[in-house]
Scaffold this active site. Structure first.
Site, PDB file in Angstrom:
ATOM      1  N   ASP A 480       0.833  -1.207   0.000  1.00  0.00           N
ATOM      2  CA  ASP A 480       0.000   0.000   0.000  1.00  0.00           C
ATOM      3  C   ASP A 480       0.865   1.254   0.000  1.00  0.00           C
ATOM      4  O   ASP A 480       2.069   1.210   0.296  1.00  0.00           O
ATOM      5  CB  ASP A 480      -0.884  -0.028   1.264  1.00  0.00           C
ATOM      6  CG  ASP A 480      -2.159   0.784   1.118  1.00  0.00           C
ATOM      7  OD1 ASP A 480      -2.271   1.574   0.168  1.00  0.00           O
ATOM      8  OD2 ASP A 480      -3.051   0.637   1.980  1.00  0.00           O
ATOM      9  N   ASP A 550     -10.797   2.491  -2.623  1.00  0.00           N
ATOM     10  CA  ASP A 550     -11.260   2.343  -1.242  1.00  0.00           C
ATOM     11  C   ASP A 550     -12.772   2.481  -1.164  1.00  0.00           C
ATOM     12  O   ASP A 550     -13.352   2.340  -0.085  1.00  0.00           O
ATOM     13  CB  ASP A 550     -10.599   3.396  -0.342  1.00  0.00           C
ATOM     14  CG  ASP A 550      -9.247   2.916   0.170  1.00  0.00           C
ATOM     15  OD1 ASP A 550      -8.957   1.720   0.048  1.00  0.00           O
ATOM     16  OD2 ASP A 550      -8.485   3.748   0.700  1.00  0.00           O
TER      17      ASP A 550
END
Ligand code: GLA
Length: 729
Positions: A480, A550
């Site tokens: 990430d 997301d």
């Protein structure tokens, strides 16, 4: 051979199965661009160029009294700054004397069998599925300081031509590269639309189509990553081009940092497309004897619309960009802990989650953020890659073993590039974070970034990541990155090299990902950057799947995945079923719709199964069985967009079809529900016209399904969905 020359070796024609690209060295040694489009007769297309006396467009010295020769009007392969072409340049160089006007002339060429690769950078490769050749054309600057090597990879069966550029300094002085674009294409004529993909965090790659008008239209990023805001993928099309017909040209940048994409429509109605590293944060001091490599652009063309252009990229990226075991092996259905428990867990809680997930048929359990350092919130701990055994209540190997005992694989989250000021790493090495000495840095999500342009920093992080990975059985890693770069500066670079920091950062990320892939060849690595903030073809070379967004709301995802599908295959799109009401939007959608949407991606779950009722649990079991059943069709089949979710009036549909048209899967979601509303028909694609197909027990001719369509019953429930299997009889 896909690269053809004329007798004088001045005309270079590159051919794939359906596309042609041509360049010509003209009488003054300028490399002209003469053709890009449908494969046709091999002919000298420079006859199309108009030579006219162009007021206020200068004439190069070599052209003598020839006032009809002006670089400002000619289609060029690699135009330079300051040389009488006032359009956007592909190259700008500062010479040792401080001047920055540059002229290039053809010097030589080489043809090589196979596809070139690039040092330290992602690149498409030829496999058994395609013939490939490389053409290298070398231009030299007229002051004899450097060469510009233009690389072309011709992937015949894939219908892709790649481009990359190498600048080689053969002088005794340092030169400063200010702008090195990877691809430039000049179109002599045409009324075009530009298709781009804009967005923001939790709304990435929104499809946008605009007419190209006089002036400059551009997209780009100076955020250090390719970004949520604009994707490094452009399409140029004729105005009348549709999903299924018409000319379109794709330009995909295999790069994960700052980029610039420009469409410039000039005074003579010509259009220039440029794609490359964004020049704003870039200068490169090129020392004598050194080379600079500009990353690759993959160009494609279709005369049959946007859908077929997308499928060219889908195949090429799936088969000739993604690498390693997971390119072809079935990827496990996963459950990620993030939206289920966020930072609030211990080892027992995770194992309980995993146990419930295993009962549903989930194959891989992923422990997301929060397992290391002092990390109960996002304010601290980043950089301290040591397992927080106190929080877990046991060792990592204990968690992993218990998960494996359940018959599942185990995966783990990292953010290798991030650092919190409240971390042991920052306290020990504050200079490892990207910040300008004496200037307080700009924070984002309470964090800074590590200077990945530095090998010592990378080595430290790599070693600590490996320690964790080696301490337990771990089959999956989520990489990430949760902020954009600002205050770009590297404590390890001298002042005149600070303009290199942003690109060196990206090279550092690639270097570490390459090392990780080499050391753990069986590990499935998923890319992520606050969702889809670094969803680009460059990352796909290292991570065969990337968390798409997301935003896990299934309805929002339809639009995000639709936009993403223009340039990237379904097999690369990380997509999960999450809880309801949705965490980001509060929207309520049926579980089946969430699954149908997530199945058009890598498929997984992101919720706490303990919160599900018995009915939903049975439904999840069935979904997982269904996904596995259709896996090959979804992941390797041809993908078709049937409608645009941003404009669809009732049902939004998309479809997968086997390459040979023998089976298909129709997916649709009711976006709007109207009492007494109009009917909805979806026209299927990719079937065999002459064959009969069975759809829910009823027989239809293939041509009827494609030309007249299938009647979709009116939706009875908001956001209801359909997943219909269609098979040739
Ligand atoms: C990012 C990711 C999420 C999750 C969090 C953890 O936002 O996109 O999926 O991993 O970080 O902090």
């Amino acid at each position: 051979m896909a690269i053809l020359l004329n007798d004088a070796n001045t005309l270079f024609t590159l051919q794939t199965n359906h596309m042609m690209y041509q360049m010509k060295k003209d009488r003054y040694g300028v490399l002209l661009h003469t053709c890009f489009g449908k494969r046709g007769s091999v002919f000298d297309y420079s006859y199309l160029i108009t030579y006219a006396d162009r007021g206020f467009s200068g004439n190069p010295y070599d052209a003598g009294d020839e006032r009809t020769y002006s670089l400002d009007a000619l289609p060029q392969e690699y135009p330079t700054y300051g040389n009488g072409d006032y359009r956007s340049p592909a190259l700008k160089v500062f010479y040792p004397d401080g001047s920055f006007s540059c002229e290039l002339k053809f010097l030589s060429f080489k043809i090589k069998k196979g596809k070139y690769s690039l040092p330290g950078l992602p690149a498409l490769y030829a496999g058994e599925n395609t013939n490939a050749d490389t053409l290298i054309i070398t231009l030299e600057d007229t002051r004899h300081l450097f060469y510009v090597h233009l690389y072309y990879g011709v992937l015949e069966e894939l219908d892709i031509i790649t481009r990359a550029v190498c600048i080689e300094n053969h002088s005794n002085d340092c030169i400063y590269l200010k702008n090195v674009q990877s691809a430039c294409v000049d179109y002599l004529h045409g009324s075009f639309d530009l298709h781009t993909f804009y967005g923001r965090h939790v709304k990435e790659r929104t499809y946008q189509r605009t007419p190209i008008v006089h002036g400059l239209q551009s997209v780009g990023s100076t955020r250090g990553t390719s970004s949520h805001q604009y994707n490094p993928f452009l399409i140029l099309s004729d105005r009348e081009t549709t999903e299924d017909s018409g000319n379109c040209y794709g330009f995909s940048f295999l790069y994960s940092g700052d980029f610039s994409g420009i469409a410039e429509h000039d005074q003579y109605n010509q259009t220039r497309i440029l794609l490359g590293i964004h020049p704003d944060n870039f200068t490169w001091a090129l020392n004598p004897g050194c080379c600079f490599w500009a990353p690759e652009v993959a160009m494609a063309y279709s005369d049959s619309g946007l859908g077929s252009l997308s499928r060219i990229y889908h195949k090429a990226f799936r088969e000739n960009l993604c690498r390693g075991k997971w390119k072809s092996e079935r990827r496990p259905v996963l459950l990620n802990s993030w939206e289920g428990v966020y930072f609030d867990f211990n080892g027992d809680k995770l194992i309980e989650m995993a146990k419930n997930a295993a009962e549903l048929g989930v194959e891989l359990f992923v422990m997301d953020d929060g397992w290391f350092g002092k990390r109960d919130l996002d304010i601290s701990g980043l950089g301290d890659w040591a397992v927080n055994e106190e929080k877990l209540g046991c060792s990592l190997s204990r968690v992993s073993d218990r998960i494996h005992d359940l018959g599942m694989q185990f995966g783990i989250w990292f953010e290798p590039e991030g650092i919190n000021e409240d971390s042991d790493l920052y306290r020990t090495h504050p200079d490892w974070a990207i910040q300008i000495p004496g200037k307080p840095p700009c924070r984002s999500r309470y964090q800074l970034l590590l200077d990945f342009s530095r090998e010592d920093v990378r080595n430290y992080i790599f070693e600590h990541i490996c320690r964790v990975l080696d301490s337990a059985q771990i089959e999956y890693l989520k990489w990430d990155l949760n902020r954009s770069i600002s205050d770009i500066y590297s404590a390890a670079l001298p002042p005149d090299r600070q303009g290199e920091a942003a690109h060196r950062y990206v090279l550092g990320v690639y270097d570490m990902l390459e090392k990780l892939n080499k050391r753990y060849p069986d590990m499935l690595i998923e890319g992520c950057s606050g969702g889809g903030g670094r969803f680009d073809a460059g990352m796909l070379y290292y991570t065969p799947q990337i968390w798409c967004s997301d935003d896990t709301d299934a309805i929002e995802r339809l639009s995000i995945q639709y936009g993403t599908s223009f340039g990237y295959p379904v097999s690369t799109m990380g997509s999960h079923v999450s809880k309801c009401p949705n965490e980001q939007t509060g929207r309520i959608t049926p579980l089946q719709t969430r699954a149908v949407t997530a199945m058009s991606g890598t498929f997984g779950y992101e919720l706490d199964p303990a919160e599900m009722n018995a009915y939903d649990k049975e439904a999840v079991k069935a979904q997982i069985r269904q996904f596995k059943k259709y896996y090959d069709l979804i992941q390797y089949g041809n993908y078709y967009r049937l409608t645009n979710p941003d404009t669809a009036e009732s049902w939004h549909g998309w479809q997968f079809a086997a390459e040979d048209g023998s089976e298909a899967l129709l997916c649709a979601v009711a976006l709007q529900i109207h009492p007494n509303g109009p009917g909805c028909w979806l026209k299927l694609k990719g079937l065999n016209s002459g064959s009969s197909y069975l759809v829910e027990g009823k027989e239809y001719p293939g041509d009827v399904l494609m030309n007249a369509g299938l009647l979709i019953p009116p939706a009875k429930l908001e956001y209801e969905s359909i997943q219909m299997y269609i098979t040739e009889k």
